[in-house]
Write an enzyme that holds these catalytic residues in place. Structure first.
Site, PDB file in Angstrom:
ATOM      1  N   ALA A 196       0.554  -1.333   0.065  1.00 36.42           N
ATOM      2  CA  ALA A 196      -0.275  -0.399  -0.101  1.00 36.42           C
ATOM      3  C   ALA A 196       0.672   1.151   0.296  1.00 36.42           C
ATOM      4  O   ALA A 196       2.085   1.364  -0.245  1.00 36.42           O
ATOM      5  CB  ALA A 196      -1.059  -0.217   1.215  1.00 36.42           C
ATOM      6  N   GLY A 198      -0.423  -4.399   1.149  1.00 36.69           N
ATOM      7  CA  GLY A 198      -1.680  -5.158   0.165  1.00 36.69           C
ATOM      8  C   GLY A 198      -1.536  -5.748  -1.031  1.00 36.69           C
ATOM      9  O   GLY A 198      -2.108  -5.923  -1.648  1.00 36.69           O
ATOM     10  N   GLU A 243      -1.808  -8.798  -0.385  1.00 33.11           N
ATOM     11  CA  GLU A 243      -2.857  -9.108  -0.182  1.00 33.11           C
ATOM     12  C   GLU A 243      -3.816  -9.396  -1.787  1.00 33.11           C
ATOM     13  O   GLU A 243      -4.869  -9.819  -1.294  1.00 33.11           O
ATOM     14  CB  GLU A 243      -4.029  -8.580   0.863  1.00 33.11           C
ATOM     15  N   GLU A 289       3.393  -5.735   7.195  1.00 35.55           N
ATOM     16  CA  GLU A 289       2.903  -5.272   8.017  1.00 35.55           C
ATOM     17  C   GLU A 289       3.072  -4.553   9.748  1.00 35.55           C
ATOM     18  O   GLU A 289       2.986  -3.640  10.454  1.00 35.55           O
ATOM     19  CB  GLU A 289       1.029  -5.600   8.235  1.00 35.55           C
TER      20      GLU A 289
END
Length: 243
Positions: A60, A103, A106, A126
């Protein structure tokens, strides 16, 4: 545009394209993914997800993530987009080159099929940034590779290399970088030879909780047994067999 879209009759190719940020997933990318989902919900086609410049998505966008609040976390900004990707009617193929972290990992987990290059590095760091992997990793990853291996990945934050990811079943095959997209298209070609409705119903059954089986198969199969396409395909099979 952070997401480049190429539409074909039976598939759509979506390329994450923020090379200056290693394709990090920002709000613009999330918005583009929702627009893509709206397109594919209305006109179901196989989706190939990939990244530009030898990277899938390095995570992200940390600059945006740092400024998000508890209210933002409750909205599940990335999680809701990835759930929508996962629930698309037709299969989703992630063609992953290079980094797929946080992200980005994911998003790859949300696909039905994942293939990669030997340059793959995939994982969720993370906890090292003071947060959890909250866009699907804690429940999708155990379903894909098992609870013990998912726990090791998520609790240590380490990234798997390509061979480990293949051995653990996180990706189904490895291809040289210049052959990755052709390999994804070959899978889409195979899917395209099958009945689209049967493919959609198979995906729906695969995504249905165990407690609803076998009822879901019986319901979907009953519909398919009345389908003209089932009769046409079986008749063609029998005619070929009897030649």
């Amino acid at each position: 545009m952070s997401l480049q879209i190429e539409e074909l009759d039976d598939r759509v190719i979506a390329t994450l394209d923020r090379p200056e940020k290693r394709n990090a997933i920002d709000q613009q990318t999330v918005d583009a993914l929702h627009e893509l989902c709206a397109l594919l919900e209305q006109t179901p086609r196989t989706l190939i997800l990939t990244g530009s410049s030898g990277v899938f998505a390095a995570g992200a966008d940390i600059a945006q993530l740092r400024d998000r609040t508890a209210d933002d976390a409750a909205k599940g900004i990335n999680a809701m987009a990835f759930i929508r990707i996962n629930e698309l009617p037709m299969p989703v193929i992630a063609a992953v080159d290079g980094y797929a972290l946080g992200g980005g990992a994911e998003l790859a987990y949300a696909a039905d099929i994942r293939i990669a290059t030997p340059a793959l590095r995939i994982g969720n760091p993370e906890t090292g940034l003071g947060i959890i992997a909250a866009a699907g990793a804690t429940w999708r990853l155990p379903e894909i590779i098992g609870a013990a291996r998912a726990s090791e990945m998520l609790l240590t934050g380490r990234a798997l290399d390509a061979e480990e990811a293949l051995r653990w079943g996180l990706v189904s095959s490895l291809h040289p970088s210049d052959e990755l997209l052709p390999a994804a298209h070959a899978i889409a070609d195979r899917i395209a030879t099958n009945d689209p409705l049967a493919t959609q119903y198979t995906k729906r059954a695969l995504r249905t909780p165990r407690v609803q089986h076998p009822a879901i198969e019986l319901e979907l199969q009953a519909e398919l047994f009345e389908s003209p396409e089932k009769h046409r395909r079986m008749t063609a099979f029998l005619e070929r067999k009897n030649r």
